[in-house]
Write an enzyme that holds these catalytic residues in place. Structure first.
Site, PDB file in Angstrom:
ATOM      1  N   LYS A 199       4.059  -4.634   8.322  1.00 41.01           N
ATOM      2  CA  LYS A 199       2.725  -4.796   7.743  1.00 41.01           C
ATOM      3  C   LYS A 199       1.739  -5.047   8.873  1.00 41.01           C
ATOM      4  O   LYS A 199       1.865  -6.023   9.616  1.00 41.01           O
ATOM      5  CB  LYS A 199       2.722  -5.954   6.749  1.00 41.01           C
ATOM      6  CG  LYS A 199       1.326  -6.232   6.198  1.00 41.01           C
ATOM      7  CD  LYS A 199       1.352  -7.238   5.065  1.00 41.01           C
ATOM      8  CE  LYS A 199      -0.064  -7.579   4.637  1.00 41.01           C
ATOM      9  NZ  LYS A 199      -0.093  -8.533   3.527  1.00 41.01           N
ATOM     10  N   LYS A 252       3.094  -0.568   5.604  1.00 41.58           N
ATOM     11  CA  LYS A 252       1.755  -0.755   5.034  1.00 41.58           C
ATOM     12  C   LYS A 252       0.741  -0.923   6.143  1.00 41.58           C
ATOM     13  O   LYS A 252       1.001  -1.685   7.076  1.00 41.58           O
ATOM     14  CB  LYS A 252       1.806  -2.017   4.173  1.00 41.58           C
ATOM     15  CG  LYS A 252       0.494  -2.482   3.628  1.00 41.58           C
ATOM     16  CD  LYS A 252       0.703  -3.732   2.838  1.00 41.58           C
ATOM     17  CE  LYS A 252      -0.660  -4.241   2.414  1.00 41.58           C
ATOM     18  NZ  LYS A 252      -0.600  -5.601   1.955  1.00 41.58           N
TER      19      LYS A 252
HETATM   20  C1  PBG Z   1      -1.326 -10.441   0.674  1.00 42.33           C
HETATM   21  C2  PBG Z   1      -1.548  -8.986   0.560  1.00 42.33           C
HETATM   22  C3  PBG Z   1      -2.599  -8.194   1.056  1.00 42.33           C
HETATM   23  C4  PBG Z   1      -2.383  -6.906   0.568  1.00 42.33           C
HETATM   24  C5  PBG Z   1      -1.203  -6.942  -0.165  1.00 42.33           C
HETATM   25  N1  PBG Z   1      -0.694  -8.222  -0.135  1.00 42.33           N
HETATM   26  C6  PBG Z   1      -3.815  -8.549   1.807  1.00 42.33           C
HETATM   27  C7  PBG Z   1      -3.739  -9.043   3.175  1.00 42.33           C
HETATM   28  O1  PBG Z   1      -2.699  -9.092   3.805  1.00 42.33           O
HETATM   29  O2  PBG Z   1      -4.805  -9.447   3.637  1.00 42.33           O
HETATM   30  C8  PBG Z   1      -3.284  -5.728   0.789  1.00 42.33           C
HETATM   31  C9  PBG Z   1      -3.197  -4.645  -0.243  1.00 42.33           C
HETATM   32  C10 PBG Z   1      -4.311  -3.671  -0.247  1.00 42.33           C
HETATM   33  O3  PBG Z   1      -5.194  -3.651   0.645  1.00 42.33           O
HETATM   34  O4  PBG Z   1      -4.338  -2.847  -1.176  1.00 42.33           O
HETATM   35  N2  PBG Z   1      -1.070 -10.944   1.932  1.00 42.33           N
END
Ligand code: PBG
Length: 328
Positions: A199, A252
């Site tokens: 991520k 992601k």
């Molecule tokens: C929680 C989380 C996030 C997303 C999914 N889980 C936001 C982040 O990490 O700031 C992002 C999903 C999206 O942008 O569609 N940590």
């Protein structure tokens, strides 16, 4: 020119042959729809930066999931927006919390729909970070090991409510093992663990933070989410999560990280998910609303690219539209 030996266009000459030689295609079983349950809204509330996405009450969310399931959707991914936030993310692991209540309602009404819960603390922390924060002399840092306990408690409370899959998205070190151990210890050996293994710290999450009300109140997430420049490191992160017990690994965001997705699938041959994030959704929606892009064609091309790059599962806010578009 009739002597040309290679005529690739032969295989593009009509729909039937194109369909027969197509290497990958998207199908209803590929998709996971993210949904937002809010304790703060009295009825469904639009997210301005994500046209077509809403914060729902629990009842409305069950109705939405039920309509999607009727279209053939197999899985939803739940996020919660709690009324109370604090510095211990207490509502994240409250058995009467918004996610826990919504999971129970979903499993009661739609037992065959797979319920995945996002396991993170950012929506529940008053400061909006994904772990506990320690402050010293005007600086702050996100504490790793103490956060693991809260994440593990959160995952167990989701499993106890009936979640089929828990999906940690916090990026603390060691959280997959901590969550797996806690689940097993509580008797949830069969709860599936999908880890957000690679991520990245991405500007493409902007609209999501409006939807989930989870923007950090100070600083940013670069000390725990990954540097967008690092693909070798992504492979090391994925290896760790597999070693710690992840059943499904996730990359992601999606479109800017297709190389990472490809390398992860090639190297580990694990069930691999991609999350096409809020910013990817927002930019194509905006262009489509301006008449600058054909939404259906663009989205289906993007989803095909995820499959080609190795995704087995695709998390997308377009899941319902896609099911309609690919219906035979
Ligand atoms: C929680 C989380 C996030 C997303 C999914 N889980 C936001 C982040 O990490 O700031 C992002 C999903 C999206 O942008 O569609 N940590």
């Amino acid at each position: 020119m009739s002597h040309l030996l290679r005529r690739p266009r032969r295989l593009r000459s009509c729909p039937a042959i194109r369909d027969l030689v197509r290497e990958v295609s998207v199908r209803a079983d590929d998709f996971i729809l993210p949904l937002f349950a809010s304790e703060k809204v009295a009825s469904k509330t639009a997210v301005p930066s994500m046209p077509g996405v809403f914060q729902f009450t629990t009842d409305e969310l069950v109705a939405e999931a039920s309509a999607a399931a009727e279209q053939g959707l197999r899985a939803v991914l739940l996020f919660g927006i709690p009324r109370e936030k604090d510095e211990l993310a207490s509502s994240a692991y409250d058995e009467r919390g918004i996610v826990q209540r919504t999971v129970r309602a979903l499993k009661k009404r739609l037992p065959d729909l797979l319920v995945i819960t996002d396991v993170c603390l950012c929506e529940y922390m008053s400061h909006g970070h994904c772990g506990m924060v320690a402050r010293d002399a005007g600086n702050f840092h996100v504490v790793n090991d103490a956060s693991l306990e809260l994440l593990a408690k959160t995952a167990v409370s989701h499993a106890a409510a009936g979640a089929d899959v828990v999906a940690p998205s916090d990026m603390m070190d060691g959280r997959v093992r901590a969550i797996r151990d806690a689940l097993d210890g509580a008797g949830f050996q069969n709860t599936i663990l999908m880890s957000y293994a690679a991520k990245f710290s991405s500007a493409f999450y902007g609209p999501f933070r409006d939807a989930a009300e989870s923007a950090p109140q100070f600083g940013d997430r670069r000390s725990y989410q990954m540097d967008p420049a690092n693909a070798d490191e992504a492979l090391r992160e994925v290896a760790l999560d597999i070693d710690e017990g992840a059943d499904i690994v996730l990359v992601k965001p999606g479109i800017s990280y297709l190389d990472v997705l490809w390398r992860v699938k090639e190297k580990f041959a694990m069930p691999t998910a991609v999350y096409s994030v809020s910013g990817e959704y927002a930019m194509i929606k905006a262009a489509a609303q301006n008449g600058w892009l054909d939404e259906r064609a663009t989205v289906l091309e993007m989803m095909t690219a995820f499959k080609r790059a190795g995704a087995d599962l695709i998390i997308t806010y377009w899941a319902r539209e896609i099911l309609e578009w690919i219906k035979k």
